[in-house]
Design a protein around this motif. Structure first.
Motif, PDB file in Angstrom:
ATOM      1  N   ARG B  15       0.830  -1.215   0.000  1.00 22.85           N
ATOM      2  CA  ARG B  15       0.000   0.000   0.000  1.00 22.85           C
ATOM      3  C   ARG B  15       0.862   1.262   0.000  1.00 22.85           C
ATOM      4  O   ARG B  15       0.523   2.256  -0.629  1.00 22.85           O
ATOM      5  CB  ARG B  15      -0.943   0.009   1.204  1.00 22.85           C
ATOM      6  CG  ARG B  15      -2.018  -1.056   1.104  1.00 22.85           C
ATOM      7  CD  ARG B  15      -2.920  -1.050   2.311  1.00 22.85           C
ATOM      8  NE  ARG B  15      -3.827  -2.190   2.297  1.00 22.85           N
ATOM      9  CZ  ARG B  15      -5.002  -2.218   2.921  1.00 22.85           C
ATOM     10  NH1 ARG B  15      -5.408  -1.170   3.603  1.00 22.85           N
ATOM     11  NH2 ARG B  15      -5.763  -3.283   2.853  1.00 22.85           N
ATOM     12  N   ARG B  18       1.980   1.713  -3.462  1.00 22.71           N
ATOM     13  CA  ARG B  18       0.853   2.193  -4.271  1.00 22.71           C
ATOM     14  C   ARG B  18       0.640   3.694  -4.062  1.00 22.71           C
ATOM     15  O   ARG B  18       0.482   4.454  -5.013  1.00 22.71           O
ATOM     16  CB  ARG B  18      -0.431   1.445  -3.878  1.00 22.71           C
ATOM     17  CG  ARG B  18      -1.675   1.962  -4.586  1.00 22.71           C
ATOM     18  CD  ARG B  18      -2.949   1.416  -3.951  1.00 22.71           C
ATOM     19  NE  ARG B  18      -3.128   1.957  -2.601  1.00 22.71           N
ATOM     20  CZ  ARG B  18      -4.066   1.566  -1.759  1.00 22.71           C
ATOM     21  NH1 ARG B  18      -4.915   0.609  -2.093  1.00 22.71           N
ATOM     22  NH2 ARG B  18      -4.165   2.103  -0.555  1.00 22.71           N
ATOM     23  N   ASP B  19       0.665   4.116  -2.805  1.00 25.47           N
ATOM     24  CA  ASP B  19       0.276   5.494  -2.503  1.00 25.47           C
ATOM     25  C   ASP B  19       1.420   6.486  -2.675  1.00 25.47           C
ATOM     26  O   ASP B  19       1.193   7.667  -2.893  1.00 25.47           O
ATOM     27  CB  ASP B  19      -0.267   5.588  -1.072  1.00 25.47           C
ATOM     28  CG  ASP B  19      -1.503   4.711  -0.885  1.00 25.47           C
ATOM     29  OD1 ASP B  19      -2.122   4.344  -1.904  1.00 25.47           O
ATOM     30  OD2 ASP B  19      -1.831   4.379   0.270  1.00 25.47           O
ATOM     31  N   GLU B  20       2.657   6.019  -2.560  1.00 27.29           N
ATOM     32  CA  GLU B  20       3.771   6.964  -2.615  1.00 27.29           C
ATOM     33  C   GLU B  20       4.715   6.686  -3.775  1.00 27.29           C
ATOM     34  O   GLU B  20       5.714   7.393  -3.943  1.00 27.29           O
ATOM     35  CB  GLU B  20       4.515   6.951  -1.282  1.00 27.29           C
ATOM     36  CG  GLU B  20       3.506   7.058  -0.147  1.00 27.29           C
ATOM     37  CD  GLU B  20       4.056   7.536   1.165  1.00 27.29           C
ATOM     38  OE1 GLU B  20       5.293   7.552   1.324  1.00 27.29           O
ATOM     39  OE2 GLU B  20       3.234   7.887   2.024  1.00 27.29           O
ATOM     40  N   GLU B  95      -0.256   2.086  -9.179  1.00 29.93           N
ATOM     41  CA  GLU B  95      -0.305   3.311  -8.373  1.00 29.93           C
ATOM     42  C   GLU B  95      -1.656   4.028  -8.545  1.00 29.93           C
ATOM     43  O   GLU B  95      -1.826   5.159  -8.082  1.00 29.93           O
ATOM     44  CB  GLU B  95       0.848   4.245  -8.734  1.00 29.93           C
ATOM     45  CG  GLU B  95       2.220   3.774  -8.241  1.00 29.93           C
ATOM     46  CD  GLU B  95       2.892   2.808  -9.231  1.00 29.93           C
ATOM     47  OE1 GLU B  95       2.352   2.639 -10.353  1.00 29.93           O
ATOM     48  OE2 GLU B  95       3.934   2.231  -8.866  1.00 29.93           O
ATOM     49  N   HIS B 194      -8.040   9.332  -2.220  1.00 32.68           N
ATOM     50  CA  HIS B 194      -6.788   8.772  -2.734  1.00 32.68           C
ATOM     51  C   HIS B 194      -5.996   9.801  -3.530  1.00 32.68           C
ATOM     52  O   HIS B 194      -4.780   9.924  -3.368  1.00 32.68           O
ATOM     53  CB  HIS B 194      -7.069   7.556  -3.620  1.00 32.68           C
ATOM     54  CG  HIS B 194      -5.806   6.920  -4.116  1.00 32.68           C
ATOM     55  ND1 HIS B 194      -5.065   6.063  -3.339  1.00 32.68           N
ATOM     56  CD2 HIS B 194      -5.123   7.057  -5.282  1.00 32.68           C
ATOM     57  CE1 HIS B 194      -3.989   5.696  -4.013  1.00 32.68           C
ATOM     58  NE2 HIS B 194      -4.011   6.283  -5.189  1.00 32.68           N
ATOM     59  N   ALA B 195      -6.692  10.542  -4.390  1.00 31.56           N
ATOM     60  CA  ALA B 195      -5.945  11.384  -5.332  1.00 31.56           C
ATOM     61  C   ALA B 195      -6.560  12.762  -5.508  1.00 31.56           C
ATOM     62  O   ALA B 195      -6.105  13.531  -6.344  1.00 31.56           O
ATOM     63  CB  ALA B 195      -5.892  10.683  -6.693  1.00 31.56           C
ATOM     64  N   ARG B 199      -7.295  14.261   0.006  1.00 27.55           N
ATOM     65  CA  ARG B 199      -6.049  13.542   0.307  1.00 27.55           C
ATOM     66  C   ARG B 199      -5.658  13.768   1.764  1.00 27.55           C
ATOM     67  O   ARG B 199      -5.639  14.903   2.228  1.00 27.55           O
ATOM     68  CB  ARG B 199      -4.914  14.066  -0.581  1.00 27.55           C
ATOM     69  CG  ARG B 199      -4.507  13.141  -1.704  1.00 27.55           C
ATOM     70  CD  ARG B 199      -3.302  13.712  -2.436  1.00 27.55           C
ATOM     71  NE  ARG B 199      -3.519  15.105  -2.768  1.00 27.55           N
ATOM     72  CZ  ARG B 199      -3.934  15.546  -3.952  1.00 27.55           C
ATOM     73  NH1 ARG B 199      -4.176  14.706  -4.928  1.00 27.55           N
ATOM     74  NH2 ARG B 199      -4.103  16.839  -4.162  1.00 27.55           N
ATOM     75  N   SER B 200      -5.403  12.684   2.460  1.00 25.68           N
ATOM     76  CA  SER B 200      -4.918  12.721   3.849  1.00 25.68           C
ATOM     77  C   SER B 200      -5.950  13.214   4.866  1.00 25.68           C
ATOM     78  O   SER B 200      -5.612  13.435   6.023  1.00 25.68           O
ATOM     79  CB  SER B 200      -3.637  13.555   3.968  1.00 25.68           C
ATOM     80  OG  SER B 200      -3.952  14.929   4.031  1.00 25.68           O
ATOM     81  N   THR B 379     -11.458   5.919  -9.868  1.00 24.10           N
ATOM     82  CA  THR B 379     -10.261   5.886  -9.018  1.00 24.10           C
ATOM     83  C   THR B 379     -10.586   5.205  -7.695  1.00 24.10           C
ATOM     84  O   THR B 379      -9.831   4.350  -7.217  1.00 24.10           O
ATOM     85  CB  THR B 379      -9.735   7.316  -8.763  1.00 24.10           C
ATOM     86  OG1 THR B 379      -9.420   7.917 -10.020  1.00 24.10           O
ATOM     87  CG2 THR B 379      -8.495   7.297  -7.884  1.00 24.10           C
ATOM     88  N   ARG B 383      -9.064   1.779  -6.091  1.00 24.23           N
ATOM     89  CA  ARG B 383      -8.576   1.817  -4.715  1.00 24.23           C
ATOM     90  C   ARG B 383      -9.201   0.673  -3.899  1.00 24.23           C
ATOM     91  O   ARG B 383      -8.535  -0.004  -3.136  1.00 24.23           O
ATOM     92  CB  ARG B 383      -8.943   3.173  -4.114  1.00 24.23           C
ATOM     93  CG  ARG B 383      -8.875   3.269  -2.627  1.00 24.23           C
ATOM     94  CD  ARG B 383      -7.530   3.731  -2.155  1.00 24.23           C
ATOM     95  NE  ARG B 383      -7.493   3.713  -0.710  1.00 24.23           N
ATOM     96  CZ  ARG B 383      -6.636   4.365   0.019  1.00 24.23           C
ATOM     97  NH1 ARG B 383      -5.696   5.078  -0.550  1.00 24.23           N
ATOM     98  NH2 ARG B 383      -6.645   4.294   1.321  1.00 24.23           N
ATOM     99  N   ASP B 387      -7.044  -2.214  -2.276  1.00 27.37           N
ATOM    100  CA  ASP B 387      -7.061  -2.421  -0.818  1.00 27.37           C
ATOM    101  C   ASP B 387      -7.319  -3.897  -0.497  1.00 27.37           C
ATOM    102  O   ASP B 387      -6.737  -4.460   0.427  1.00 27.37           O
ATOM    103  CB  ASP B 387      -8.168  -1.580  -0.161  1.00 27.37           C
ATOM    104  CG  ASP B 387      -7.702  -0.171   0.190  1.00 27.37           C
ATOM    105  OD1 ASP B 387      -6.486   0.082   0.163  1.00 27.37           O
ATOM    106  OD2 ASP B 387      -8.565   0.679   0.493  1.00 27.37           O
TER     107      ASP B 387
END
Lengths: 393, 393
Positions: B15, B18-20, B95, B194-195, B199-200, B379, B383, B387
């Motif tokens: 993960r 994938r995310d970074e 990604e 996710h994008a 985000r976050s 997207t 995801r 996951d």
């Protein structure tokens, strides 16, 4: 209690012993994902700290008999539940069983200094009966939003003088033990989850109808407090576009139309307007009316009181219907002082929710009264502090 | 892709990659709580599975240079977003970058067989361009509640013929890869997380205003689906006690007053009643009107269209205001087809929420449009399946 669990396995063991009482090592092994030898090591370490003590031999499960262990019988938690118009204080053992409980009327608007003086004297009274030598931790509920990590009330609408008061710090100093602070409605929800009607339910709403109206939101077994600690503040959801003016500055808020304060106002109006002889007699006798009078009048057959209760139930049901569509809970619990209105209120809430929410969301949805009554909040308070203490330091 | 991570450390590494994106072993070590040697072992095992490949030497951080690793560049996920009136299909790499995206108008009421025939032919078209040899997993969004574990739509109000259709099983067989199914609004929320604009952000609401209106609820970074998978179904919250009749059988539901379908109906009424020449001209030209026409007419200065948008924003803002008081989110995202109405809609929603919710809940609350537009759902779909695949088998 100065010891804290050294790791998450120990924390889990302490919570298991709290929630399920004395257990054999074999029983603990069934519930926790640890090798037999590692489990033995962690239990032994907990025995060394004194948090856990041996409790005789367990019943045989075939083979060698296992030893029972339990939380130290001398552990004592204090739960304090500050309401808008009264204070509840209780002492529990480590399993959060209420050993002693006091209730005292007090207006939260007298401010934190006076309120905590009263709460501390109630705690001292419980101690003096021999229930506790001291407290290993205390949980405190206040009737407004709380900045949770710091344990400080934030801009509480009905609590002038409380904004920013360092409840956690001040009480911790006075009591000489760790303290955690939360909103009273969140604590009621966790109390009902620990020992009441929501036992083992992971996603539910707990609507507290006291002087005001709030909602505890439990997601995955944890309280959802929101970005600024004000989650569940449903008293100011609009139920009537051009409704009554509310203390918050808006119009038509739920609390302006129902809750202990609104109901008392409506009952006094009905008494003065000649709409209810029953309420008028009670008003003349007592000088003021409360939800208790409305409940008693309704029970005595007063149609006006019954109509007030039904109308209130419809209002709160209207809000709950929206929340049920939005949140799709597994259970809705109704608690708080106004639950003295009982099944008339409940019937009215249910009618509104079942009529107005999506059938898919209400298909298996129980809407029930809380089971713990006045001890829901204090039980939740001791659950809060024990969750904190039974976490890795 | 047949391999799955063997444990939670491997899952976490997948993960992270994938995310970074491509990362050095040193960077992975900074993000994951593992000893250096254990990390090396887990990364080596992932390299053996082929899910992860070496990607050259990393930039020096002083000392010995670390090796970059990345997810296998040939991994391909399929995202399918079934709306009420159109289908979006996209192919992403591991990604979750969208490599190709198709949109096709289609009425969901044509039923699952016709809809998936169309979706599969769109997927085949994307494959034929050389974007993918096959798919390692697919995520599917449908415009109604889903029994999540089984991937089956439940009693979807606007989807006759879909109730109980085994979407997950059928698509998995057709595509020859693992499939996960969720409600389209939940996927939009996870796409924006996710994008996109969320985000976050761990706790937020994502309100999708398309043909209907729904809300994705994210708590602690995870979608809250509710007891029966219908959480977020806010289209049937009552906004007007004696309002318009709704397809669900009640009166005054949000969807009866706003959303793509209600807006089109109102615009056609305004065109026929002579309240808007602009809309009348568009109706005469096209035979019907949509939210796009209302947006264009408003942009051309048509006061009636602007009033429709503002009134709609007020309605949806009224519901969001209640949800903000209840849930106290850190962010509210508005997405879906009707966001073409843009800043007029947003301004009207904001006005209502900031006026009507508690100040404590709105103090730092951004209310913003989604960033991903038509790719938010697809997207989120990729995801979802990633996951699932990047979890211990």
């Amino acid at each position: 209690m100065t010891a804290r669990p050294a790791n998450r396995h120990q924390a889990r063991l302490l919570r298991l012993l709290r929630d399920e009482g004395p257990s054999s090592r074999a029983q603990l092994g069934d519930r926790i994902d640890l090798s037999r030898s590692r489990l033995a090591v962690e239990v032994d370490r907990l025995l060394e700290t004194g948090l856990v003590v041996a409790d005789g031999l367990a019943a045989s499960r075939g083979g060698r008999r296992s030893h029972n262990v339990r939380l130290a019988p001398g552990l004592r938690f204090l739960g304090v539940d500050i309401g808008a118009t009264s204070i509840d204080v209780a002492v529990t053992n480590a399993e959060l069983e209420v050993l002693g409980h006091l209730n005292h009327p007090m207006d939260v608007r007298e401010g934190p200094v006076a309120v905590f003086e009263q709460a501390l004297s109630m705690a001292a009274k419980l101690r003096s009966t021999g229930l506790a030598e001291g407290f290993d931790g205390a949980g405190i509920g206040v009737p407004g939003p709380v900045r949770f990590p710091e344990g400080v009330p934030v801009a509480p609408p009905i609590m002038p003088g409380w904004d920013g008061f360092p409840v956690r710090e001040a009480l911790s100093q006075e009591l000489g033990c760790p303290v955690m602070v939360d909103n009273d409605v969140n604590l009621m929800a966790m109390g009902e989850r620990h020992a009441g009607v929501a036992r083992s339910v992971d996603d539910f709403l707990c609507v507290k109808i006291g002087t005001g109206i709030g909602c505890g939101i439990v997601v995955g077994g944890r309280v959802h407090r929101g970005a600024t600690g004000s989650a569940g503040d449903i008293g100011h959801i609009q139920v009537e576009p051009d409704g009554r003016p509310c203390a918050c500055g808006n119009h038509g808020c739920l609390e302006a139309h129902f809750g202990g304060a609104a109901l008392a106002r409506d009952a006094e109006d009905a008494a003065r307007d000649g709409r209810s002889e029953e309420l008028a007699a009670r008003l003349a006798a007592a000088g003021h009316l409360t939800a208790v009078d409305v409940a008693a009048a309704a029970a005595a057959g007063d149609a006006t009181s019954l109509a007030l209760i039904r109308e209130g139930g419809r209002r709160v049901g209207q809000v709950i219907a929206g929340l049920v569509s939005f949140f799709n809970p597994g259970l809705v619990v109704i608690g708080g002082g106004v639950t003295g209105l009982g099944h008339n209120l409940l019937a009215s809430v249910r009618t509104q929710v079942y009529r107005q929410s999506l059938p898919l969301a209400t298909g298996n949805l129980p809407i029930v009264l809380g089971e713990l009554g006045q001890t829901a909040g204090v039980t939740g308070a001791t659950r809060l502090i024990s969750d904190h203490l039974f976490s890795p330091a």
